[in-house]
Each structure stands twice: as C-alpha cells, then as structure tokens.
Motif scaffolding. Structure first.
Motif, PDB file in Angstrom:
ATOM      1  N   GLU A  59     -17.321  -2.991   1.669  1.00 20.46           N
ATOM      2  CA  GLU A  59     -16.773  -1.817   2.355  1.00 20.46           C
ATOM      3  C   GLU A  59     -15.643  -1.211   1.543  1.00 20.46           C
ATOM      4  N   ARG A  60     -15.597   0.091   1.527  1.00 22.80           N
ATOM      5  CA  ARG A  60     -14.448   0.736   0.886  1.00 22.80           C
ATOM      6  C   ARG A  60     -13.434   1.039   1.972  1.00 22.80           C
ATOM      7  N   THR A  61     -12.183   0.740   1.688  1.00 17.70           N
ATOM      8  CA  THR A  61     -11.162   0.918   2.716  1.00 17.70           C
ATOM      9  C   THR A  61     -10.066   1.845   2.203  1.00 17.70           C
ATOM     10  N   VAL A  62      -9.259   2.339   3.156  1.00 14.71           N
ATOM     11  CA  VAL A  62      -8.165   3.231   2.787  1.00 14.71           C
ATOM     12  C   VAL A  62      -7.017   2.412   2.202  1.00 14.71           C
ATOM     13  N   ASP A  63      -6.456   2.873   1.098  1.00 19.02           N
ATOM     14  CA  ASP A  63      -5.305   2.226   0.464  1.00 19.02           C
ATOM     15  C   ASP A  63      -4.048   2.788   1.139  1.00 19.02           C
ATOM     16  N   ASN A  64      -3.476   2.003   2.033  1.00 14.70           N
ATOM     17  CA  ASN A  64      -2.375   2.482   2.869  1.00 14.70           C
ATOM     18  C   ASN A  64      -1.195   3.020   2.046  1.00 14.70           C
ATOM     19  N   ASP A  65      -0.717   2.247   1.093  1.00 17.09           N
ATOM     20  CA  ASP A  65       0.513   2.640   0.416  1.00 17.09           C
ATOM     21  C   ASP A  65       0.332   3.817  -0.541  1.00 17.09           C
ATOM     22  N   ALA A  66      -0.843   3.868  -1.189  1.00 17.19           N
ATOM     23  CA  ALA A  66      -1.108   5.022  -2.058  1.00 17.19           C
ATOM     24  C   ALA A  66      -1.209   6.283  -1.196  1.00 17.19           C
ATOM     25  N   THR A  67      -1.717   6.122   0.020  1.00 12.23           N
ATOM     26  CA  THR A  67      -1.844   7.248   0.951  1.00 12.23           C
ATOM     27  C   THR A  67      -0.462   7.760   1.380  1.00 12.23           C
TER      28      THR A  67
END
Ligand code: PBG
Length: 330
Positions: free
Chosen positions: A142-150
């Motif tokens: 699964e590809r997930t959202v990169d919280n800190d880069a976001t």
C-alpha cells in the motif's frame, strides 16, 4: 391545587409568539458559502452533483462574493481547481495559483467578506490523496501519505493564501501536527493575525461524493480512512479537538454535520472556542435529489437542517445552501 390534564401551549398559538420565544435563530451572519475557484476568465462550469454551484474563475468568484455580502453572509471558503495536477500538488504552493488569484479578486470586489481558504493537497495531487505519498509502498504493497513531508507543503500553501489576503486558513488534510505547522509558518511570515479554522473532527464519510466530483479529487487508489476519523468514534473527536486547540486553532470544526450532531454538541460543551460545522456536499445533494422527485420541500429541508446544526451548538455553518437560505431568511 391541581393542574389541568392538558396544559395549553399558549406560546405556540401564533406565529408572532412562536418567533418571539424561539430558542434558535439562524442568521446569514453564521453562514459560510463554499466556492470552487478555477483558472480562466468568465468561466462558470456548473457542478451537476452540487446543484446551483459552479467552478468559477476569479472574476466570477468576485462577483459572487459581492452578492454574498449583499445578502448578509459573513464568509466564503475557497477550494481550488488547479489547471494541472501532479504528484506533489505543486499548484497548491504557487503564489499565482487559482486560490491566491481568486482571493485577491474577491478582496478587491468585496473587502468586507471574510475569506477562508481550505488548505489541503487532494485537489492538487494527481492521485487525489490529501498529502504527498511516502516514496515506497508498505510491506502490504500500500502507498501511504507521508505525514511530515505533507506538513511542510501545507504550511507553505497556507502562507501563499495568507499573502493573497485570506483572513482564515482551514487545514483539512487531517495530517498530524498540521495546525502547529501552519501557526509557526504564518507567524514566521508575519501573518500573526491570520486565524486557523481547524477541521478538528473530520470523519471518513460517504457524504463527500459530490465534492470529489466537483474537485476531481476522488482518491485514485485506497481511501482516506488512514487519516480521517472512524464514524464509530466520538471520544476520539474530543481528543482531536483538544490537540488542535493546543496547537493554536482559533475555531474548531466538525464535518460532516447532520450525521455528527452529537459530536457538535459534545465539542460545544467541552471547549470555549467558536465551533463550526460543515454541512457537506452529500448532505446538500440528498435534499436536492429528493426535492426533484417532489419528496421533500427543498428550502424547508435545508432550513431545518441548518437550524438543527445551529441548535446542536455550531456558531458557524458551512453549507452549499448558504446563499439560498440567506435569500429565504430575508
Ligand atoms: C479536502 C476537503 C474535502 C471536503 C472538504 N475539504 C474532501 C474530502 O475530504 O474528501 C469535502 C466537503 C464536502 O463534501 O462538501 N480535503
């Protein structure tokens, strides 16, 4: 002394008395109209799933803003439909992007209108997720959202919107730490007076469908359940709101509205900040669809919905029906 079996409800007897003692009064002042802004000039692309709404170019958005002020509506919230989408949602941080341009045009045409800008990446990314994706897929593929880069991108997006004259920024990506990231970046850029309306309790809801059609932002794969809230939880909403308040939120919002009236009421009781609720696209579209079949009275159902949201404790209500109801209240 004995009471009669049927005590007359005298205060219900006439419309004037009912109005006099009404506990809740919906005012256009409390309403926020969402606007979808797009590139170009003279553009008005109707959004089928949100009847009455259209994607508007900056000049059309400015004309609409002037009308909202005339109706006594306090604020509009802007969503950007960019000219192109890419993996990192570049147009979100472009000082000349759609929202920045619309905000400047609106401020020129209707300086009294409070301009709120939604801060998220889902309208700008080609995959439709609310943040940038982590470089590698997880073990499960699964590809997930990169919280800190976001967070970094959301903060830059908020500063662009504040530079363009927005009074309030509204982070809706549900990234952990988004309120603090925005507050720091705004303060560093000298925007200490720009307020933050936090989508504190934003549920993974089935009622966002029409919005995703309007913004072309349905996720290309997976869903938003990893970052939006589980509708089975209510204590979690209080925890989310408390974190946002700690991080510097000025207004806390619950979304969607009618399925979450219990959350609105609990948040109203637990916090002393202004509380907002978002009557979302699906809630609005349902009323229209039923009204089209003659099954409900459109304005009646809309007015009752917004009144209930206000009665539950929301000081501020975001609704696609804001303009229509302001007209009806006149
Ligand atoms: C952006 C955002 C969404 C909505 C408001 N901000 C879409 C989503 O989370 O999928 C939905 C509003 C509506 O349905 O009216 N993240």
């Amino acid at each position: 002394m004995s009471f009669p079996a049927h005590r007359p409800r005298r205060l219900r007897a006439s419309a004037r008395l009912r109005d006099w003692v009404a506990e809740t009064r919906l005012s256009p002042r409390s309403l926020v109209q969402p606007l979808f802004v797009c590139p170009g000039k003279g553009v008005e692309n109707p959004i089928a799933a949100i009847p009455g709404e259209a994607q508007l170019s900056a000049d059309r958005a400015a004309a609409r803003a002037a009308k909202l002020v005339e109706l006594g509506i306090s604020a509009a919230i802007l969503f950007g439909i960019p000219s192109r989408k890419d993996a990192t949602g570049s147009e979100a941080v472009d000082a000349d992007g759609v929202v920045a341009r619309a905000a400047r045009a609106i401020k020129r045409a209707a300086p009294e209108l409070i301009v709120i800008a939604d801060v998220c990446l889902c309208e700008y990314t080609d995959h439709g997720h609310c943040g940038v994706l982590a470089p590698a897929a997880s073990e499960k593929g699964e590809r997930t959202v990169d919280n800190d880069a976001t967070l970094d991108l959301l903060a830059r997006e908020a500063v662009v919107f504040a530079d363009a004259g927005c009074d309030i920024v509204a982070p809706s990506a549900m990234a952990d730490g988004q309120v603090a990231a925005l507050r720091d970046a705004l303060d560093d850029a000298g925007h200490t007076n720009v307020a933050i309306l936090a989508y504190a309790a934003k549920y993974a809801s089935a009622f966002y469908g029409p919005f995703r059609e309007a913004a072309g932002s349905a996720p290309a794969f997976g869903d938003r359940r990893a970052y939006q809230m589980d509708p089975r939880n209510s204590r979690e909403a209080l925890r989310e709101a408390a974190l946002d308040v700690e991080e510097g939120a000025d207004i806390i919002m619950v979304k969607p509205a009618l399925p979450c009236l219990d959350i609105v009421a609990r948040i109203r009781e637990s916090f002393d900040l202004p509380v907002a609720a978002y009557h979302v696209s699906g809630e609005y579209a349902m009323i229209h669809a039923a009204a089209e079949r003659g099954w409900v009275d459109r304005d009646g159902a809309l007015l009752e919905s917004l009144t209930a949201i206000h009665r539950a404790g929301a000081d501020i209500i975001v609704s696609y029906g804001a303009e229509r109801i302001a007209e009806a209240l006149r």
